[in-house]
Design a protein around this motif. Structure first.
Motif, PDB file in Angstrom:
ATOM      1  N   SER A  85       0.846  -1.186   0.000  1.00 43.01           N
ATOM      2  CA  SER A  85       0.000   0.000   0.000  1.00 43.01           C
ATOM      3  C   SER A  85       0.885   1.241   0.000  1.00 43.01           C
ATOM      4  O   SER A  85       1.703   1.410   0.896  1.00 43.01           O
ATOM      5  N   SER A  86       0.703   2.056  -1.005  1.00 37.58           N
ATOM      6  CA  SER A  86       1.426   3.328  -1.052  1.00 37.58           C
ATOM      7  C   SER A  86       0.861   4.259   0.010  1.00 37.58           C
ATOM      8  O   SER A  86      -0.252   4.058   0.520  1.00 37.58           O
ATOM      9  N   MET A  87       1.589   5.271   0.354  1.00 37.67           N
ATOM     10  CA  MET A  87       1.104   6.263   1.316  1.00 37.67           C
ATOM     11  C   MET A  87      -0.069   7.048   0.722  1.00 37.67           C
ATOM     12  O   MET A  87      -0.947   7.487   1.461  1.00 37.67           O
ATOM     13  N   LYS A  88      -0.123   7.181  -0.591  1.00 34.38           N
ATOM     14  CA  LYS A  88      -1.275   7.814  -1.234  1.00 34.38           C
ATOM     15  C   LYS A  88      -2.533   6.994  -0.998  1.00 34.38           C
ATOM     16  O   LYS A  88      -3.592   7.533  -0.671  1.00 34.38           O
ATOM     17  N   THR A  89      -2.423   5.679  -1.153  1.00 38.86           N
ATOM     18  CA  THR A  89      -3.573   4.805  -0.924  1.00 38.86           C
ATOM     19  C   THR A  89      -3.968   4.807   0.546  1.00 38.86           C
ATOM     20  O   THR A  89      -5.151   4.875   0.880  1.00 38.86           O
ATOM     21  N   ILE A  90      -2.981   4.769   1.434  1.00 33.93           N
ATOM     22  CA  ILE A  90      -3.261   4.861   2.883  1.00 33.93           C
ATOM     23  C   ILE A  90      -4.039   6.147   3.166  1.00 33.93           C
ATOM     24  O   ILE A  90      -5.066   6.129   3.850  1.00 33.93           O
ATOM     25  N   ALA A  91      -3.567   7.281   2.624  1.00 39.36           N
ATOM     26  CA  ALA A  91      -4.223   8.568   2.865  1.00 39.36           C
ATOM     27  C   ALA A  91      -5.632   8.590   2.285  1.00 39.36           C
ATOM     28  O   ALA A  91      -6.569   9.069   2.931  1.00 39.36           O
ATOM     29  N   SER A 126       6.515   9.812   7.943  1.00 41.04           N
ATOM     30  CA  SER A 126       6.291  11.181   8.408  1.00 41.04           C
ATOM     31  C   SER A 126       5.138  11.194   9.396  1.00 41.04           C
ATOM     32  O   SER A 126       4.399  10.204   9.544  1.00 41.04           O
ATOM     33  N   VAL A 127       4.932  12.299  10.053  1.00 37.81           N
ATOM     34  CA  VAL A 127       3.802  12.462  10.968  1.00 37.81           C
ATOM     35  C   VAL A 127       2.493  12.261  10.205  1.00 37.81           C
ATOM     36  O   VAL A 127       1.554  11.642  10.712  1.00 37.81           O
ATOM     37  N   ILE A 128       2.420  12.726   8.965  1.00 43.01           N
ATOM     38  CA  ILE A 128       1.215  12.549   8.147  1.00 43.01           C
ATOM     39  C   ILE A 128       0.942  11.060   7.933  1.00 43.01           C
ATOM     40  O   ILE A 128      -0.186  10.592   8.108  1.00 43.01           O
ATOM     41  N   HIS A 129       1.982  10.290   7.577  1.00 41.84           N
ATOM     42  CA  HIS A 129       1.830   8.844   7.380  1.00 41.84           C
ATOM     43  C   HIS A 129       1.326   8.180   8.655  1.00 41.84           C
ATOM     44  O   HIS A 129       0.389   7.374   8.627  1.00 41.84           O
ATOM     45  N   LEU A 130       1.969   8.513   9.768  1.00 43.60           N
ATOM     46  CA  LEU A 130       1.612   7.902  11.050  1.00 43.60           C
ATOM     47  C   LEU A 130       0.189   8.264  11.462  1.00 43.60           C
ATOM     48  O   LEU A 130      -0.555   7.403  11.952  1.00 43.60           O
ATOM     49  N   GLU A 131      -0.205   9.506  11.247  1.00 42.81           N
ATOM     50  CA  GLU A 131      -1.574   9.918  11.600  1.00 42.81           C
ATOM     51  C   GLU A 131      -2.605   9.193  10.743  1.00 42.81           C
ATOM     52  O   GLU A 131      -3.650   8.773  11.246  1.00 42.81           O
ATOM     53  N   ASN A 132      -2.315   9.029   9.456  1.00 41.72           N
ATOM     54  CA  ASN A 132      -3.241   8.295   8.591  1.00 41.72           C
ATOM     55  C   ASN A 132      -3.334   6.833   8.998  1.00 41.72           C
ATOM     56  O   ASN A 132      -4.426   6.260   9.020  1.00 41.72           O
TER      57      ASN A 132
END
Length: 184
Positions: A85-91, A126-132
């Motif tokens: 899963s890419s971070m785009k898909t996670i988001a 990143s914090v964004i990745h972790l928050e998502n």
């Protein structure tokens, strides 16, 4: 059992390919959807073109086809795995953005209270990745990073891939012998 398998553009397409092969060997029905970057990364990293990838699944659905069966909650499936899963898909999944079949199918799995496993392969986070990912975990999604253990002394890349695929199968409650368990 019916399992939706999504392959998005994160590095680690080898995990998705290996999961499809194992599920095929176990005669488990799979519904494959691949993002544009997932197709690119699978060919780049594994040398596998989309036509060959399709052959590993029971059914293939185009990512643009928002009318595919897996886009509806009335189509019964047991689980979905997005690997990698890419971070785009996670988001997108974390924020309910269902603009393609991959993310719509994940949205359906969540709303129907079915099992969703997302396998990110990104570092550092990143914090964004972790928050998502935290947001997804709070929704009941299993976030299973491609972080293999080494207590079973893997001898090659295939052994490392088997550890992650085995962990996914454990989450799906599918018996396997892909890796040596602690204490064995």
């Amino acid at each position: 059992m019916k399992v939706v398998v999504g392959i998005s553009g994160g590095s680690g397409a080898i995990y998705g390919v290996a999961l499809l092969k194992v599920l095929q060997e176990l005669n488990i029905e799979t519904h494959l959807v691949v993002s544009t970057m997932g197709e690119y990364v699978t060919e780049h990293e594994c040398g596998i073109k989309l036509e060959e990838l399709k052959g590993l699944a029971t059914y293939f659905h185009e990512n643009k086809d928002l009318a595919a069966p897996i886009s509806s909650g009335s189509f019964k499936t047991d689980a979905m795995v997005i690997i990698p899963s890419s971070m785009k898909t996670i988001a997108s999944v974390a924020n309910g953005i269902s603009d393609n079949l991959l993310t719509r199918a994940a949205d359906v799995i969540i709303k129907e209270n079915r099992k969703l496993i997302m396998v990110p392969r990104e570092t550092p986070l990143s914090v964004i990745h972790l928050e998502n990912m935290l947001k997804l975990a709070k929704m009941g999604v299993t976030v299973l990073p491609a972080s293999p253990g080494f207590y079973n002394h893997p001898e090659n890349l295939g052994d490392i891939v088997s550890i992650i695929v085995g962990k996914v199968l454990d989450q799906l409650h599918i018996e396997h012998n892909l890796f040596k368990r602690w204490g064995e």
